[in-house]
Enzyme design. Sequence first.
Site, mmCIF file in Angstrom:
data_model
loop_
_atom_site.group_PDB
_atom_site.id
_atom_site.type_symbol
_atom_site.label_atom_id
_atom_site.label_comp_id
_atom_site.label_asym_id
_atom_site.label_seq_id
_atom_site.Cartn_x
_atom_site.Cartn_y
_atom_site.Cartn_z
ATOM 1 N N ASP A 1 9.457 -66.908 -53.425
ATOM 2 C CA ASP A 1 10.314 -67.467 -54.365
ATOM 3 C C ASP A 1 11.325 -66.481 -54.736
ATOM 4 O O ASP A 1 10.921 -65.661 -55.479
ATOM 5 C CB ASP A 1 9.507 -68.281 -55.529
ATOM 6 C CG ASP A 1 8.459 -67.168 -55.950
ATOM 7 O OD1 ASP A 1 8.041 -66.306 -54.993
ATOM 8 O OD2 ASP A 1 8.014 -67.299 -57.236
ATOM 9 N N GLU B 1 7.407 -53.485 -56.382
ATOM 10 C CA GLU B 1 6.966 -54.493 -55.700
ATOM 11 C C GLU B 1 7.874 -54.915 -54.227
ATOM 12 O O GLU B 1 7.349 -55.442 -53.382
ATOM 13 C CB GLU B 1 7.269 -55.786 -56.484
ATOM 14 C CG GLU B 1 8.503 -56.144 -56.832
ATOM 15 C CD GLU B 1 8.838 -57.428 -57.735
ATOM 16 O OE1 GLU B 1 10.096 -57.636 -58.193
ATOM 17 O OE2 GLU B 1 7.895 -58.156 -57.685
HETATM 18 O O1 LIG Z 1 7.957 -65.626 -62.530
HETATM 19 C C1 LIG Z 1 8.570 -66.159 -61.315
HETATM 20 C C2 LIG Z 1 7.558 -66.151 -59.962
HETATM 21 O O2 LIG Z 1 6.894 -64.955 -60.044
HETATM 22 C C3 LIG Z 1 5.876 -64.817 -59.089
HETATM 23 O O3 LIG Z 1 6.544 -64.620 -57.847
HETATM 24 C C4 LIG Z 1 6.531 -63.370 -57.384
HETATM 25 O O4 LIG Z 1 5.519 -62.396 -57.853
HETATM 26 C C5 LIG Z 1 4.331 -62.641 -57.514
HETATM 27 C C6 LIG Z 1 3.437 -61.520 -57.824
HETATM 28 O O5 LIG Z 1 3.482 -60.333 -57.200
HETATM 29 C C7 LIG Z 1 4.200 -62.867 -55.720
HETATM 30 O O6 LIG Z 1 3.062 -63.335 -55.428
HETATM 31 C C8 LIG Z 1 5.366 -63.913 -55.243
HETATM 32 O O7 LIG Z 1 5.419 -63.856 -53.988
HETATM 33 C C9 LIG Z 1 6.672 -63.330 -55.938
HETATM 34 O O8 LIG Z 1 7.879 -64.166 -55.381
HETATM 35 C C10 LIG Z 1 5.084 -66.062 -58.957
HETATM 36 O O9 LIG Z 1 4.285 -66.041 -58.156
HETATM 37 C C11 LIG Z 1 5.771 -67.293 -58.922
HETATM 38 O O10 LIG Z 1 5.012 -68.367 -58.857
HETATM 39 C C12 LIG Z 1 6.620 -67.402 -60.260
HETATM 40 O O11 LIG Z 1 7.515 -68.470 -60.178
#
Ligand SMILES: OC[C@H]1O[C@H](O[C@H]2O[C@H](CO)[C@@H](O)[C@H](O)[C@H]2O)[C@H](O)[C@@H](O)[C@@H]1O
Length: 542
Positions: free
Chosen positions: A305, A493
């Site tokens: 995302d 990250e």
């Molecule tokens: O708050 C925005 C989005 O944040 C997350 O996505 C991102 O971080 C996660 C944790 O490291 C990771 O799993 C994901 O691949 C990243 O894009 C969350 O997972 C999203 O749902 C949220 O909307």
Amino acid sequence: MIIFILITHISAQCSHPIFCQGDILHTVQTQKIFNDGKTFVDMTMKKTETEILNVWKTIDTKNKEQVTAFVADNFIEAGSDLESIRPSDYKEKPDYVDNIKVEELKDWSLEINKIWLELCKEFKKGIEDSTSILYVPNPFFVPGGRFREFYYWDTMWVIDGLIISKMFESAIKMQENFVYTINKLGYIPNGARIYYKGRTQPPVLAQITYNIYQGLIQDGQEERAKQFIINSFGAVEKEFQYFYEHRSIRACLIFQNVYCDVMLYHYDSDIYYPRPESYNEDISIGHANIHMYHEITAGAESGWDFSTRWFADQKSLESIQTSYILSVDLNTFMIINMKRLASFSKVLGLQAKQTFYDTLSKNTEEILLDKFYNKETYQWNDYNYKDKKFNKNFYASNYFPLNLKSKSDSNLIENLKQMIQQYPGGIPTSIFNTGQQWDLPNSWPPLNQMIIQGLINNDQKELALQLSQNVINNAYCCFQKSITQYGKGYMFEKYNAASVGTSGGGGEYEVQTGFGWTNGVVIWILNTFGQQLLLPTCPQQI
Ligand SMILES: OC[C@H]1O[C@H](O[C@H]2O[C@H](CO)[C@@H](O)[C@H](O)[C@H]2O)[C@H](O)[C@@H](O)[C@@H]1O
């Protein structure tokens, strides 16, 4: 039938009147009381829901000062529902460190090891009704920064690092949290907050279970390993069923009436409202278009995302159409899941199930490896079943099938070699620089790990080492640079693929440090290539 689908959707959603829906959420987010929308939905309520809703009725909700005061009076700061804990099996110096040849990398690995102490958390007792937490019984490791709770697919790489560090208790406890959640909800939400309900993430529980099982066997704990599979099998199967029932399309609808008994998979979601944690971002794009909210949350389910991969026009989020795409990575994960279920069935002596999952994996694998492979670009491509078109652009996920029984041709390897040489900071996510975080120039450690493992599986150890060295160079140099800049070494990250010593950026939030999956991937590389890795040469300004 329609009624049934609607009921399923509604029950999967989060209906919390403060953290997921309603006037308070709308007002606090749209008045931008906090810079990051995730802050508010991670706060703890000082009073009951009803009391807070009653106080809300008494204030002038158009007055930002009053709204700010309302939040301060009725909520405690974000993350106060969590406690840091020391993992019971933490080791100051894990055994694998001795296998690292270069002294500086050895020292660095000890620093990374200490970060586990910062990332291990549990929910405070008795606060379940006052916050947005999704209760789980055991401690867990979080990614870090704004990501205060565990995330589903991140956990696979975290657990890889824990297994290498022989922290089996910690790894098993986290896996048990997933088993608990599946038994309760039927699936694992995106992350451990109620506002993440209704969407999952790339399904990796079977692989997590397999990795822990293998780790226990290698550690000489055969009995415990078998018991672990006995305890896990039902939940792993249940999750497989979830994707089979809710995220699949019959292959013969796409490929001319063949393979009618095989399903292909796409990311999707049960949500038709703005993401509570990214409320402003979504309403400014979606303008109350519930179909768009649905596609945005499906994008979040993919873990990517956001990315041009999901955009019809390959440029703008407004054209997002995630759920129409049969993606190479999800189908690879599902085939791996079938293979793992077959081997767990074997361990448990369930012959009929073993044959069932074996046959299913072979048939699905045949379709992915053959029909999704582009013989001109030498990559596997995502397929859009609405437009009936493959997306021929480069995405790091195009190489995930190297983890299956693929026989990679020399052209594919040559292409990958060029990418590895062109991008010294790791394989980029895509070649489109759109400002989205799952596009150029970002290079994500978990994607690199999947490609490295795929190369190893295809007897390309030399190339796997080159890519590993690039990933290590970037993470190591960024760590050293942050010591110079902030007096503390940070793991990020994501990184910048185009240069060594630069972290990633873009997307909806500032680049985060911690960082769970990066630590896991770096530990995995240090363990795999500890004897061959060279000391990174960092750019001068560091
Ligand atoms: O708050 C925005 C989005 O944040 C997350 O996505 C991102 O971080 C996660 C944790 O490291 C990771 O799993 C994901 O691949 C990243 O894009 C969350 O997972 C999203 O749902 C949220 O909307």
